[in-house]
Write a protein that holds these residues in place. Structure first.
Motif, PDB file in Angstrom:
ATOM      1  N   LEU A  63       0.829  -1.205   0.000  1.00 41.49           N
ATOM      2  CA  LEU A  63       0.000   0.000   0.000  1.00 41.49           C
ATOM      3  C   LEU A  63       0.862   1.254   0.000  1.00 41.49           C
ATOM      4  O   LEU A  63       0.527   2.241  -0.643  1.00 41.49           O
ATOM      5  N   ASN A  64       1.985   1.204   0.702  1.00 40.72           N
ATOM      6  CA  ASN A  64       2.893   2.341   0.729  1.00 40.72           C
ATOM      7  C   ASN A  64       3.574   2.522  -0.632  1.00 40.72           C
ATOM      8  O   ASN A  64       3.585   3.619  -1.189  1.00 40.72           O
ATOM      9  N   LYS A  65       4.141   1.437  -1.156  1.00 38.34           N
ATOM     10  CA  LYS A  65       4.913   1.509  -2.394  1.00 38.34           C
ATOM     11  C   LYS A  65       4.028   1.823  -3.614  1.00 38.34           C
ATOM     12  O   LYS A  65       4.368   2.675  -4.421  1.00 38.34           O
ATOM     13  N   GLU A  66       2.893   1.146  -3.730  1.00 39.18           N
ATOM     14  CA  GLU A  66       2.052   1.283  -4.920  1.00 39.18           C
ATOM     15  C   GLU A  66       1.073   2.452  -4.864  1.00 39.18           C
ATOM     16  O   GLU A  66       0.740   3.031  -5.885  1.00 39.18           O
ATOM     17  N   LEU A  67       0.597   2.783  -3.651  1.00 42.32           N
ATOM     18  CA  LEU A  67      -0.448   3.804  -3.543  1.00 42.32           C
ATOM     19  C   LEU A  67      -0.081   4.966  -2.628  1.00 42.32           C
ATOM     20  O   LEU A  67      -0.888   5.867  -2.414  1.00 42.32           O
ATOM     21  N   GLY A  68       1.109   4.928  -2.049  1.00 36.74           N
ATOM     22  CA  GLY A  68       1.537   6.010  -1.172  1.00 36.74           C
ATOM     23  C   GLY A  68       0.740   6.114   0.112  1.00 36.74           C
ATOM     24  O   GLY A  68       0.668   7.169   0.724  1.00 36.74           O
ATOM     25  N   ALA A  69       0.150   4.998   0.541  1.00 32.97           N
ATOM     26  CA  ALA A  69      -0.693   4.991   1.739  1.00 32.97           C
ATOM     27  C   ALA A  69       0.063   4.394   2.923  1.00 32.97           C
ATOM     28  O   ALA A  69       0.712   3.364   2.806  1.00 32.97           O
ATOM     29  N   LYS A  70      -0.039   5.084   4.049  1.00 34.79           N
ATOM     30  CA  LYS A  70       0.552   4.587   5.291  1.00 34.79           C
ATOM     31  C   LYS A  70      -0.550   4.510   6.336  1.00 34.79           C
ATOM     32  O   LYS A  70      -1.409   5.395   6.402  1.00 34.79           O
ATOM     33  N   PRO A  71      -0.517   3.481   7.183  1.00 32.73           N
ATOM     34  CA  PRO A  71      -1.562   3.391   8.207  1.00 32.73           C
ATOM     35  C   PRO A  71      -1.414   4.504   9.246  1.00 32.73           C
ATOM     36  O   PRO A  71      -0.296   4.872   9.597  1.00 32.73           O
ATOM     37  N   VAL A  72      -2.542   5.015   9.704  1.00 38.11           N
ATOM     38  CA  VAL A  72      -2.507   6.003  10.782  1.00 38.11           C
ATOM     39  C   VAL A  72      -2.400   5.305  12.132  1.00 38.11           C
ATOM     40  O   VAL A  72      -2.026   5.916  13.125  1.00 38.11           O
ATOM     41  N   ARG A  73      -2.724   4.010  12.128  1.00 38.81           N
ATOM     42  CA  ARG A  73      -2.651   3.232  13.362  1.00 38.81           C
ATOM     43  C   ARG A  73      -2.392   1.772  13.012  1.00 38.81           C
ATOM     44  O   ARG A  73      -2.918   1.250  12.034  1.00 38.81           O
ATOM     45  N   ARG A  74      -1.574   1.125  13.836  1.00 40.80           N
ATOM     46  CA  ARG A  74      -1.288  -0.304  13.690  1.00 40.80           C
ATOM     47  C   ARG A  74      -1.347  -0.885  15.084  1.00 40.80           C
ATOM     48  O   ARG A  74      -0.587  -0.477  15.969  1.00 40.80           O
ATOM     49  N   GLU A  75      -2.239  -1.855  15.298  1.00 42.87           N
ATOM     50  CA  GLU A  75      -2.431  -2.432  16.629  1.00 42.87           C
ATOM     51  C   GLU A  75      -2.287  -3.942  16.596  1.00 42.87           C
ATOM     52  O   GLU A  75      -2.586  -4.571  15.585  1.00 42.87           O
ATOM     53  N   GLY A  76      -1.849  -4.514  17.716  1.00 44.37           N
ATOM     54  CA  GLY A  76      -1.766  -5.957  17.859  1.00 44.37           C
ATOM     55  C   GLY A  76      -0.514  -6.570  17.289  1.00 44.37           C
ATOM     56  O   GLY A  76      -0.402  -7.787  17.184  1.00 44.37           O
ATOM     57  N   ASP A  77       0.432  -5.755  16.927  1.00 43.73           N
ATOM     58  CA  ASP A  77       1.645  -6.208  16.251  1.00 43.73           C
ATOM     59  C   ASP A  77       2.508  -7.126  17.117  1.00 43.73           C
ATOM     60  O   ASP A  77       3.088  -8.077  16.616  1.00 43.73           O
ATOM     61  N   ARG A  78       2.579  -6.850  18.390  1.00 34.30           N
ATOM     62  CA  ARG A  78       3.487  -7.600  19.259  1.00 34.30           C
ATOM     63  C   ARG A  78       3.100  -9.075  19.370  1.00 34.30           C
ATOM     64  O   ARG A  78       3.936  -9.952  19.253  1.00 34.30           O
ATOM     65  N   GLU A  79       1.823  -9.338  19.557  1.00 33.15           N
ATOM     66  CA  GLU A  79       1.372 -10.723  19.687  1.00 33.15           C
ATOM     67  C   GLU A  79       1.151 -11.377  18.336  1.00 33.15           C
ATOM     68  O   GLU A  79       1.215 -12.587  18.212  1.00 33.15           O
ATOM     69  N   ALA A  80       0.827 -10.596  17.324  1.00 28.16           N
ATOM     70  CA  ALA A  80       0.555 -11.081  15.965  1.00 28.16           C
ATOM     71  C   ALA A  80      -0.558 -12.126  15.939  1.00 28.16           C
ATOM     72  O   ALA A  80      -0.523 -13.059  15.157  1.00 28.16           O
ATOM     73  N   ARG A  81      -1.550 -11.945  16.788  1.00 31.34           N
ATOM     74  CA  ARG A  81      -2.722 -12.828  16.776  1.00 31.34           C
ATOM     75  C   ARG A  81      -3.879 -12.138  16.054  1.00 31.34           C
ATOM     76  O   ARG A  81      -4.709 -12.792  15.449  1.00 31.34           O
ATOM     77  N   TRP A  82      -3.922 -10.819  16.173  1.00 31.84           N
ATOM     78  CA  TRP A  82      -4.925 -10.024  15.480  1.00 31.84           C
ATOM     79  C   TRP A  82      -4.306  -8.653  15.279  1.00 31.84           C
ATOM     80  O   TRP A  82      -4.168  -7.880  16.214  1.00 31.84           O
TER      81      TRP A  82
END
Length: 148
Positions: A63-82
């Motif tokens: 999304l960043n490379k092709e459309l120049g979009a970056k998330p405003v928020r990213r949650e749950g990354d540490r556990e990677a369950r959701w």
């Protein structure tokens, strides 16, 4: 109100990225009529935490490379369950297969229109069930762990 062209572009790119990383059961809903905060949800799952993370990373990179979009928020990354990626126009949920079954987000959004996705993403339907059957057969045969 329906999802904007930009939202559909983001959804399709994210769905293709998820399919390329072998996500299971990719589906998208147009939630613009029931939510004012976003246009669409993309749901995908994977049978392991490592694969969830790989799918999320690929979606974010594409999304960043092709459309120049970056998330405003990213949650749950540490556990990677959701992991949730919020792009304002769309929200991406990538869940471990167990969380996907438990939380059943599809039930919440079943009245919303389903969005057309790329063929590769559509081909992922039923993959989680297929994976669970194969895993159960391996476990029953005493092989265990091969597909986790």
């Amino acid at each position: 109100m329906t999802a904007t062209d930009r939202s559909l572009e983001l959804i399709n790119t994210a769905a293709q990225a998820a399919a390329d990383k072998l996500a299971h059961d990719i589906i998208a809903y147009d939630v613009s009529d029931v939510l004012s905060i976003t246009d669409a949800f993309l749901l995908a799952s994977a049978p392991s935490d490592r694969q969830v993370k790989a799918i999320v990373d690929e979606i974010e990179e594409r999304l960043n490379k092709e459309l120049g979009a970056k998330p405003v928020r990213r949650e749950g990354d540490r556990e990677a369950r959701w992991v949730l990626l919020d792009y304002v126009d769309i929200v991406v949920h990538v869940q471990h297969s167990e969380e996907r079954v438990f939380y059943a987000l599809e039930r919440l959004w079943k009245d919303c229109p389903e969005l057309e996705l790329p063929a590769d993403a559509q081909a992922t339907r039923g993959k989680a069930e297929e994976h669970a059957r194969l895993q159960a057969a391996e476990d029953a045969a005493g092989l265990g762990g091969g597909l986790r």
